[in-house]
Design a protein around this motif. Structure first.
Motif, PDB file in Angstrom:
ATOM      1  N   ALA A 146       0.863  -1.187   0.000  1.00 33.28           N
ATOM      2  CA  ALA A 146       0.000   0.000   0.000  1.00 33.28           C
ATOM      3  C   ALA A 146       0.897   1.233   0.000  1.00 33.28           C
ATOM      4  N   GLU A 147       0.387   2.313  -0.533  1.00 31.76           N
ATOM      5  CA  GLU A 147       1.073   3.594  -0.441  1.00 31.76           C
ATOM      6  C   GLU A 147       0.020   4.660  -0.181  1.00 31.76           C
ATOM      7  N   PHE A 148       0.402   5.633   0.666  1.00 31.84           N
ATOM      8  CA  PHE A 148      -0.581   6.666   0.989  1.00 31.84           C
ATOM      9  C   PHE A 148       0.084   7.922   1.509  1.00 31.84           C
ATOM     10  N   ASP A 149      -0.655   8.991   1.387  1.00 32.47           N
ATOM     11  CA  ASP A 149      -0.275  10.297   1.909  1.00 32.47           C
ATOM     12  C   ASP A 149      -0.604  10.271   3.402  1.00 32.47           C
ATOM     13  N   THR A 150       0.392  10.555   4.249  1.00 32.90           N
ATOM     14  CA  THR A 150       0.167  10.454   5.689  1.00 32.90           C
ATOM     15  C   THR A 150      -0.615  11.629   6.267  1.00 32.90           C
ATOM     16  N   SER A 151      -1.054  12.551   5.392  1.00 35.18           N
ATOM     17  CA  SER A 151      -1.962  13.592   5.886  1.00 35.18           C
ATOM     18  C   SER A 151      -3.389  13.046   5.989  1.00 35.18           C
ATOM     19  N   VAL A 152      -3.610  11.835   5.463  1.00 34.89           N
ATOM     20  CA  VAL A 152      -4.893  11.135   5.632  1.00 34.89           C
ATOM     21  C   VAL A 152      -4.801  10.399   6.970  1.00 34.89           C
ATOM     22  N   PRO A 153      -5.822  10.537   7.849  1.00 36.90           N
ATOM     23  CA  PRO A 153      -5.774   9.836   9.137  1.00 36.90           C
ATOM     24  C   PRO A 153      -5.548   8.332   8.919  1.00 36.90           C
ATOM     25  N   HIS A 154      -4.576   7.769   9.660  1.00 34.91           N
ATOM     26  CA  HIS A 154      -4.226   6.371   9.454  1.00 34.91           C
ATOM     27  C   HIS A 154      -3.740   5.730  10.742  1.00 34.91           C
ATOM     28  N   SER A 155      -3.941   4.414  10.811  1.00 30.45           N
ATOM     29  CA  SER A 155      -3.407   3.614  11.916  1.00 30.45           C
ATOM     30  C   SER A 155      -3.262   2.184  11.418  1.00 30.45           C
ATOM     31  N   MET A 156      -2.387   1.431  12.099  1.00 28.79           N
ATOM     32  CA  MET A 156      -2.109   0.054  11.696  1.00 28.79           C
ATOM     33  C   MET A 156      -1.954  -0.826  12.922  1.00 28.79           C
ATOM     34  N   THR A 157      -2.329  -2.092  12.762  1.00 30.95           N
ATOM     35  CA  THR A 157      -2.146  -3.074  13.825  1.00 30.95           C
ATOM     36  C   THR A 157      -2.172  -4.476  13.222  1.00 30.95           C
ATOM     37  N   ALA A 158      -1.652  -5.437  13.967  1.00 32.63           N
ATOM     38  CA  ALA A 158      -1.701  -6.836  13.537  1.00 32.63           C
ATOM     39  C   ALA A 158      -3.115  -7.365  13.716  1.00 32.63           C
ATOM     40  N   VAL A 159      -3.497  -8.326  12.898  1.00 29.80           N
ATOM     41  CA  VAL A 159      -4.818  -8.949  12.963  1.00 29.80           C
ATOM     42  C   VAL A 159      -4.633 -10.447  13.177  1.00 29.80           C
ATOM     43  N   GLY A 160      -5.507 -11.051  13.977  1.00 31.89           N
ATOM     44  CA  GLY A 160      -5.515 -12.500  14.109  1.00 31.89           C
ATOM     45  C   GLY A 160      -4.668 -13.053  15.235  1.00 31.89           C
ATOM     46  N   GLY A 161      -4.269 -12.220  16.189  1.00 35.51           N
ATOM     47  CA  GLY A 161      -3.538 -12.709  17.348  1.00 35.51           C
ATOM     48  C   GLY A 161      -2.098 -13.116  17.068  1.00 35.51           C
TER      49      GLY A 161
END
Length: 187
Positions: A146-161
């Motif tokens: 993925a690529e994105f402009d970081t002026s767009v609200p964003h967050s990331m986390t692992a999924v599935g334990g």
């Protein structure tokens, strides 16, 4: 290795890249072909008096002939553990583009989406990544990018334990925001 050791071979390569013979370049630079031959073979010490006309005719700089010491290419920066993430720097601190291997542990909480200047590119190496980008929620799996402009609200986390490993690349501004310490973020 002495800085001048490669002057002769580089001079020869520049001459040959133009398809010129020893006589061709020597004539253009107003010197004997034997002097040029001795320079190229390292049997004659290079001097500015000899190199200036040669580099002028070849259209190169003297710097192009001198060996530059190559720094150790290995990146030796400490791994940072913060807020359930493990950040392993993959580029030098002063690079214009920063690369990180980010491991989101199952303990990492996504938190509120952040906004900052910059741009980010990411690639999922293993696991599953939840990417909240603006009003969209995406799940990326191994091999997705993925690529994105970081002026767009964003967050990331692992999924599935399970942990999720991501290769992240930031422009200079985005890198400063991603790699700041917890103390710096309080400022």
């Amino acid at each position: 290795m002495d800085a001048l050791d490669q002057v002769g071979p580089r001079l020869r390569a520049a001459r040959q890249a133009r398809g010129w013979t020893l006589d061709d370049l020597a004539g253009r630079a107003r010197m004997s072909a034997s002097t040029l031959s001795r320079l190229e073979s390292g049997k004659r010490q290079a001097s500015l008096e000899l190199l200036l006309p040669l580099t002028t005719e070849l259209g190169i700089r003297i710097d192009d002939l001198v060996t530059r010491e190559q720094p150790d290419p290995r990146v030796k920066r400490p791994i940072v553990r913060r807020d359930g993430m493990v950040l392993a720097p993959l580029s030098r601190e002063r690079s214009k583009v920063q690369a990180l291997k980010v491991t989101y542990t199952p303990e990492h909480e996504c938190g509120e989406p952040r906004v900052h200047e910059g741009y980010e590119w990411l690639y999922v190496l293993s696991g599953r990544l939840r990417l909240v980008l603006g009003d969209r929620e995406l799940t990326l799996t191994r091999g997705e990018a993925a690529e994105f402009d970081t002026s767009v609200p964003h967050s990331m986390t692992a999924v599935g334990g399970r942990p999720c490993e991501v290769l992240s690349i930031f422009d200079e501004t985005g890198a400063r925001m991603q790699t700041h310490t917890a103390e710096a973020s309080a400022d």
